[in-house]
Design a protein around this motif. Structure first.
Motif, PDB file in Angstrom:
ATOM      1  N   GLY A 128       0.789  -1.226   0.000  1.00  0.00           N
ATOM      2  CA  GLY A 128       0.000   0.000   0.000  1.00  0.00           C
ATOM      3  C   GLY A 128       0.817   1.270   0.000  1.00  0.00           C
ATOM      4  N   GLY A 129       2.029   1.246  -0.565  1.00  0.00           N
ATOM      5  CA  GLY A 129       2.865   2.443  -0.599  1.00  0.00           C
ATOM      6  C   GLY A 129       3.622   2.714   0.682  1.00  0.00           C
ATOM      7  N   VAL A 130       3.654   1.739   1.608  1.00  0.00           N
ATOM      8  CA  VAL A 130       4.346   1.910   2.886  1.00  0.00           C
ATOM      9  C   VAL A 130       5.723   1.266   2.822  1.00  0.00           C
ATOM     10  CG1 VAL A 130       4.315   1.400   5.360  1.00  0.00           C
ATOM     11  CG2 VAL A 130       2.193   2.027   4.181  1.00  0.00           C
ATOM     12  N   VAL A 131       6.738   2.031   3.230  1.00  0.00           N
ATOM     13  CA  VAL A 131       8.115   1.547   3.281  1.00  0.00           C
ATOM     14  C   VAL A 131       8.481   1.300   4.743  1.00  0.00           C
ATOM     15  CG1 VAL A 131      10.523   2.108   2.795  1.00  0.00           C
ATOM     16  CG2 VAL A 131       8.722   2.829   1.205  1.00  0.00           C
ATOM     17  N   THR A 132       9.049   0.139   5.023  1.00  0.00           N
ATOM     18  CA  THR A 132       9.388  -0.248   6.392  1.00  0.00           C
ATOM     19  C   THR A 132      10.905  -0.316   6.571  1.00  0.00           C
ATOM     20  OG1 THR A 132       7.334  -1.499   6.695  1.00  0.00           O
ATOM     21  CG2 THR A 132       9.178  -2.070   8.121  1.00  0.00           C
ATOM     22  N   PHE A 133      11.409   0.496   7.492  1.00  0.00           N
ATOM     23  CA  PHE A 133      12.818   0.451   7.900  1.00  0.00           C
ATOM     24  C   PHE A 133      12.924  -0.320   9.217  1.00  0.00           C
ATOM     25  CE2 PHE A 133      12.790   4.248   5.261  1.00  0.00           C
ATOM     26  CZ  PHE A 133      14.035   4.241   4.639  1.00  0.00           C
ATOM     27  N   HIS A 134      14.031  -1.019   9.375  1.00  0.00           N
ATOM     28  CA  HIS A 134      14.342  -1.672  10.653  1.00  0.00           C
ATOM     29  C   HIS A 134      15.445  -0.855  11.336  1.00  0.00           C
ATOM     30  CE1 HIS A 134      12.010  -5.350   9.884  1.00  0.00           C
ATOM     31  NE2 HIS A 134      12.326  -5.131   8.612  1.00  0.00           N
ATOM     32  N   PRO A 135      15.121  -0.193  12.454  1.00  0.00           N
ATOM     33  CA  PRO A 135      16.142   0.630  13.124  1.00  0.00           C
ATOM     34  C   PRO A 135      17.371  -0.149  13.559  1.00  0.00           C
ATOM     35  CG  PRO A 135      13.960   1.249  13.876  1.00  0.00           C
ATOM     36  CD  PRO A 135      13.787   0.007  13.029  1.00  0.00           C
ATOM     37  N   GLY A 136      17.244  -1.469  13.763  1.00  0.00           N
ATOM     38  CA  GLY A 136      18.420  -2.275  14.065  1.00  0.00           C
ATOM     39  C   GLY A 136      18.739  -2.419  15.533  1.00  0.00           C
ATOM     40  N   TYR A 137      17.810  -1.981  16.413  1.00  0.00           N
ATOM     41  CA  TYR A 137      18.053  -2.054  17.853  1.00  0.00           C
ATOM     42  C   TYR A 137      16.793  -2.494  18.584  1.00  0.00           C
ATOM     43  CZ  TYR A 137      22.198   0.828  16.940  1.00  0.00           C
ATOM     44  OH  TYR A 137      23.387   1.313  16.472  1.00  0.00           O
ATOM     45  N   LEU A 138      16.993  -3.159  19.701  1.00  0.00           N
ATOM     46  CA  LEU A 138      15.946  -3.325  20.700  1.00  0.00           C
ATOM     47  C   LEU A 138      16.237  -2.297  21.783  1.00  0.00           C
ATOM     48  CD1 LEU A 138      14.717  -6.690  22.236  1.00  0.00           C
ATOM     49  CD2 LEU A 138      14.927  -4.622  23.596  1.00  0.00           C
ATOM     50  N   PHE A 139      15.288  -1.405  22.029  1.00  0.00           N
ATOM     51  CA  PHE A 139      15.490  -0.324  22.994  1.00  0.00           C
ATOM     52  C   PHE A 139      14.804  -0.669  24.313  1.00  0.00           C
ATOM     53  CE2 PHE A 139      15.730   1.862  18.858  1.00  0.00           C
ATOM     54  CZ  PHE A 139      16.950   2.496  18.985  1.00  0.00           C
ATOM     55  N   ARG A 140      15.435  -0.233  25.398  1.00  0.00           N
ATOM     56  CA  ARG A 140      14.819  -0.396  26.717  1.00  0.00           C
ATOM     57  C   ARG A 140      14.961   0.934  27.479  1.00  0.00           C
ATOM     58  NH1 ARG A 140      13.091  -4.767  29.447  1.00  0.00           N
ATOM     59  NH2 ARG A 140      12.312  -5.192  27.349  1.00  0.00           N
ATOM     60  N   THR A 141      13.817   1.424  27.949  1.00  0.00           N
ATOM     61  CA  THR A 141      13.749   2.690  28.676  1.00  0.00           C
ATOM     62  C   THR A 141      13.381   2.425  30.136  1.00  0.00           C
ATOM     63  OG1 THR A 141      11.498   2.892  27.780  1.00  0.00           O
ATOM     64  CG2 THR A 141      13.213   4.181  26.720  1.00  0.00           C
TER      65      THR A 141
END
Length: 247
Positions: free
Chosen positions: A89-102
């Motif tokens: 549907g015209g959506v581009v998906t990037f993978h940031p490459g990290y699992l973040f924990r706050t």
């Protein structure tokens, strides 16, 4: 307080503190947009995740995954681990490459870099409960029309900042007449008078006013002299976030 960044691969994208510079801001006469403190503060209140490669993305306008194609400046192993047409549907998906924990109660706001304009494509914004989530999220952009866009190496594809997730629910918006707060009303009136007078002199090409070019009350964290009360002692006009640290 720490923002933990766990790489999901051997070559994760670079994370840097948000940068104030924007190309469209540079192109203005005298770089005038940089005088707008809210713009530069938004640009720097978070961290940028940068594209490791040059990549050109094209959308035909169709609704299937195959209607989006990717072309890198050189062969990239496992390119689907970085960018894909996951939702179609015209959506581009990037993978940031990290699992973040706050820390507890803090969530991550993920979007495109503030005030970073890309013609033909729009960032989608997500709020992620990174204080418990045990897997990474994706960063998505949606084409606004068929065509082609390019990410250059070092250009941010994701911008992350933190919000106190549950605390937001305790905020009660209240509508109130400004006249009920005498000090604030007086400060506004003083600013309004000086602003009107400054604009009048600017329109009349007063040499001193033209040389000054803009009022700096907010940028300096100051009130007009005749305003009641006092200016804040902790005004911030330049953000300096910490770079990522290896442990």
């Amino acid at each position: 307080m720490e923002l933990l960044c766990y790489p999901m691969g051997s070559r994760p994208p670079e994370i840097v503190p948000g940068r104030a510079q924007r190309r469209w801001m540079d192109n203005f006469s005298n770089r005038h947009p940089y005088k707008c403190l809210p713009l530069t503060m938004a640009n720097t209140t978070g961290w940028e995740i940068l594209s490791p490669w040059d990549v050109t993305i094209e959308w035909t306008g169709g609704r299937s995954q195959s209607d989006i194609s990717f072309r890198f400046d050189r062969p990239i192993p496992d390119q689907d681990h970085f960018i894909a047409s996951h939702f179609a549907g015209g959506v581009v998906t990037f993978h940031p490459g990290y699992l973040f924990r706050t820390p507890p109660g803090w969530a991550m706001w993920a979007s495109g870099p503030p005030n970073h304009v890309k013609d033909g494509i729009q960032p989608l914004t997500g709020l992620v409960e990174t204080d418990w989530l045990p897997f990474p999220f994706t960063m998505n952009w949606i084409f606004t029309r068929p065509g082609m866009v390019k990410w250059e190496r070092g250009e941010p594809f994701c911008f992350i900042t933190l919000v106190q997730n549950r605390a937001m629910e305790q905020v009660q918006p209240v509508m109130r007449s400004l006249e009920r707060d005498q000090e604030l009303h007086g400060q506004f009136n003083a600013w309004n008078r000086q602003r009107g007078e400054f604009n009048r002199r600017l329109a009349a090409n007063d040499p001193d006013t033209v040389r000054e070019s803009w009022q700096r009350f907010y940028f300096k964290g100051e009130l007009p002299e005749e305003a009641p009360g006092s200016a804040p002692e902790d005004h911030v006009n330049k953000r300096r976030l910490k770079p990522i640290r290896l442990t």
